[in-house]
Design an enzyme around this catalytic site. Structure first.
Site, mmCIF file in Angstrom:
data_model
loop_
_atom_site.group_PDB
_atom_site.id
_atom_site.type_symbol
_atom_site.label_atom_id
_atom_site.label_comp_id
_atom_site.label_asym_id
_atom_site.label_seq_id
_atom_site.Cartn_x
_atom_site.Cartn_y
_atom_site.Cartn_z
ATOM 1 C CG ASP A 11 -20.705 -13.082 -3.861
ATOM 2 O OD1 ASP A 11 -20.385 -13.333 -2.680
ATOM 3 O OD2 ASP A 11 -20.091 -13.514 -4.850
ATOM 4 C CG ASP A 13 -8.686 21.781 28.385
ATOM 5 O OD1 ASP A 13 -8.425 21.443 29.548
ATOM 6 O OD2 ASP A 13 -9.693 22.441 28.074
ATOM 7 N N GLY A 69 -10.098 8.010 28.793
ATOM 8 C CA GLY A 69 -9.321 7.056 29.564
ATOM 9 C C GLY A 69 -9.382 7.291 31.057
ATOM 10 C CG MET A 70 -8.088 10.685 32.891
ATOM 11 S SD MET A 70 -7.003 10.011 34.138
ATOM 12 C CE MET A 70 -7.492 10.992 35.557
#
Length: 510
Positions: A36, A296, A431-432
């Protein structure tokens, strides 16, 4: 308390240790078994500070179990008192050592007799609260202890400062971009001609806590830590507080208006008017308002996003995406179940659905079902996004070392609006990238990778269907692959062919 291999909020003792180690010259002693005692490693690795007070672990081993912990704990407290000369020693058990049901308050009382330092036991139920709740409670406990001590000794001065001033409550170690946010809040208050009275707990001294009531108001930028303290100070000292998080153009303006209201309540002559400042900052300093009207940002209109994080950041990012940038938030959620009512109230009308959970598998299933264009979440959502090939911007703790940048990246204030706009735009445009790189020969990855959350699959793609799948642009290939596999399972098909691909397409468009 539950067994899990991933937790959004850590165990209670981590919250207590974060608060204690944020103060100057405060020493924390953790009554815990081996395993811990990872806090020192975690803090030194993530924040990379040159100087901080390490936590001492009073280890529970078989010898302690045989004869009890009292002597060892008391000895550790008195030893640290002589070696470090701290102003305060905070003793905390962990959820593991709490099983022993020992009278730690008795240990503290014994150690206090021979110690020059103040000694307190963290008043936290380790079975019922998480890291954030424990941090909030510990901060309030420390402040209450020193204000009541000053009141008993007759040294508590409740007269306010001549000029408008504020306490900033809740900036502490291992917080998500807390140091950058503090610099931005400091600049914001300076622009408003408001002096900073105290910043707690980060870098603060417990000796100065008796001066907290001198401020005109308290600013609590994050609901997770500091709200209990602000409520205590309001109830016992009549100090107003502002808990609107200054994140995003709209909420920054609302926060400043609340500050103006509290300041003007204490000013007898000329009243303050911050509207010209809000207008000037919105139009000329922050680029977010201009960006939201640009082509944009308009190209992102209608794109689907999922948001998940702590209550403060998830609620603020949801409102920024929906209200300021025109992006559709398909689902927003938080792991702060204790603050679910406030969260629901804040995001109502800005999203399609709300998810309140601390189970990362439910979050992953939700993201796989919605298939958003971008995710805004924690490091766990970033990992989920990688598996599903969905870009993710990290907007909340729990954090990784990359969320402690050396450069200046606040999320609060007007400079924070620029950082958030960059994060949002870059997350969507990411993503492109695979598709463009594939077109221009930047990648050599024609092999299709499984994009489902589960790594177990009972489906096989034949050679022709894999060739057909590879012809599909990369930024939609994962979605088409998942839809095809879903159709195949529904129709008890195990071998996916080109015909199955077209059948799935027709079924989806029907």
């Amino acid at each position: 308390m539950k067994l899990a291999y991933w937790m959004y909020a850590g165990p209670a003792h981590i919250g207590t240790l974060r608060v204690a180690s944020s103060f100057k010259n405060v020493h924390a002693i953790m009554h815990a078994p081996l395993g811990d005692d990872y806090f020192n490693v975690m803090r030194s690795m993530l924040e990379r500070e040159r100087d901080f007070t390490p936590v001492t672990a009073s280890i529970v081993d078989r010898h302690v179990l045989a004869r009890g912990s009292q002597e060892k704990v008391v000895d550790n407290i008195t030893r640290k008192d002589k070696e470090e000369r701290p102003d305060l020693i905070v003793l905390t058990p962990t959820c593991t050592s709490s099983i022993l049901q020992e009278d730690l308050q008795n240990f503290v009382d014994r150690a206090s007799i021979t110690s020059n330092s103040d000694v307190i036991l963290a008043d936290v139920n380790h079975y019922r609260v998480n890291e954030l709740q424990a941090a909030d409670r510990t901060l309030e406990q420390v402040i209450r202890y020193y204000l009541e001590k000053a009141r008993r000794q007759g040294t508590l001065d409740q007269s306010i400062t001549k000029e408008p001033s504020a306490n900033i409550i809740g900036i502490f170690t291992l917080g998500f971009h807390n140091q950058h946010d503090y610099r931005e809040l400091k600049r914001l208050l300076q622009d408003l001609n408001i002096k900073i009275n105290k910043v707690i707990p980060e870098g603060g001294s417990v000796k100065d806590l008796q001066d907290l009531p001198k401020a005109w108001f308290n600013l609590v930028p994050y609901r997770e830590v500091g709200l209990m303290t602000a409520i205590y100070l309001e109830k016992n000292f009549g100090m107003p507080y502002v808990s609107i998080t200054p994140m995003g153009i709209v909420d920054i303006a609302e926060c400043i208006r609340q500050i103006q209201k509290h300041v003007n309540n204490l000013v007898s002559n000329e009243k303050f008017n911050y509207e010209p400042y809000i207008d000037q900052q919105t139009r000329f300093v922050s680029q977010a308002a201009w960006f939201s009207r640009s082509i944009d940002c308009q190209n992102l209109t209608g794109k689907k996003a999922v948001v998940f994080g702590d209550a403060t950041h998830a609620a603020s990012i949801t409102k920024i995406l929906a209200r300021e940038m025109g992006i559709r938030v398909s689902c927003t959620g938080t792991y702060c179940k204790h603050d679910s009512e406030w969260f629901k109230e804040q995001v109502q009308g800005f999203c399609d659905e709300i998810l309140i959970t601390d189970d990362h598998t439910k979050v992953g299933d939700m993201i796989a079902r919605i298939e958003p264009s971008a995710i805004f979440g924690t490091q766990m959502e970033r990992h989920i996004g990688k598996r599903l090939d969905i870009p993710c911007g990290v907007i909340s703790s729990p954090v990784h070392i990359q969320n402690f940048p050396l450069g200046y990246r606040p999320f609060l204030g007007y400079e924070g609006t620029n950082q958030i706009a960059d994060l949002v735009y870059n997350s969507f445009t990411l993503g492109m990238e695979d598709h463009l790189l594939e077109i221009f020969g930047g990648h050599d990855t024609k092999e299709v990778i499984t994009k489902s959350l589960s790594t177990d699959t009972d489906l096989t793609w034949n050679y022709e269907s894999q060739l057909e799948l590879n012809k599909i642009p990369g930024f939609v290939r994962g979605k088409i692959k998942r839809n095809t596999e879903k159709f195949a399972r529904q129709n008890n098909v195990t071998n996916i062919t080109v015909d199955i691909m077209y059948a799935a397409k027709e079924a989806l468009s029907a």
